[in-house]
Design a protein around this motif. Sequence first.
Motif: not given
Length: 311
Positions: A108-110, A116-117, A122-124, A164-166
């Motif tokens: 959830x953090x990653x 973003x990358x 960019x998350x709010x 997160x990547x998936x």
Amino acid sequence: MTFASPVRRLLPVSDLLLFVVAMVWGSSYGVVKNALGFYPVLALIALRFGITFVLLSVNLRHLRRVDLKTLMGVLTCGLLLLAIFLAETFGVMLTRAANAAFLISLCVVMTPLVEWAMLRRKPGATEWLAVAVSLGGAWLLAGDGAFSFNPGDALILVAAVLRALSVCVTKRVMRASPLPALTVTAVQAGVVASGSALLAFFFVPSQWQPLPSFAGHGAFWGSVMYLVIACTLFAFFAQNYAIGRSSPTRVSLLMGSEPAFGALFASVWLGEHVSATGWIGGGLIVLASLMATVPWRGWFAARSGLANRST
């Protein structure tokens, strides 16, 4: 006009589906544990996803109209899912369940960072706040912050990064191609089934054992059918469907409520003890999902409008 109408507009179907998926996957830990009492890890993964692939194989016809780049993207989604299942399964075998619950929630953090990358979104501020609340809840759920790192933890951490990547890779594939969610799910199932089968065949041949018979093994086959129908067919379709209609961070936050539902299922169905601190942590995880999902200003505006019309 009824109250349900604005609720449906404020809560998209894709968000509601992800809440259900989180509940289903939260229940899957106990079901998998029961099935592993009858059948080894790699063989069970191959059986679960092999059945799923056969049931969804008719959807592979849509691959005829995609280019090589899209096909490679879908196959990459499948390979990521295979890596996630391998890292999670063997990681859980080598570490405490509390450690695993906390580390897998780090996806959830990653996810906002990976999104973003990769996707330049960019998350709010609300999403970052929800991420922080979810992380704090996972820390409490993991056992009052008690933590010691070991090789199993490293595998779970790898699985969190891969999750997160998936989500972000699947978002890119779904955005760039006209493929239905069921087609992507079918390819993922085929890759996971064949990959786990090949790994077992070449590296762990002891994993291949005769299938339990239907007679006398109803609990095993019932678990397999639940894993196939609810935890794989429905869950991965719903996840892929939602990814195509939402941001990866939003999807990840909704899926991040999975450990909370897992704790609830373990307490009610398996009789496992969950401390008061654990319940608070689980509540914070669910709260984080609601923070990121429900547009509260619109919610209260809708309720205020309904109240004014009723007077």
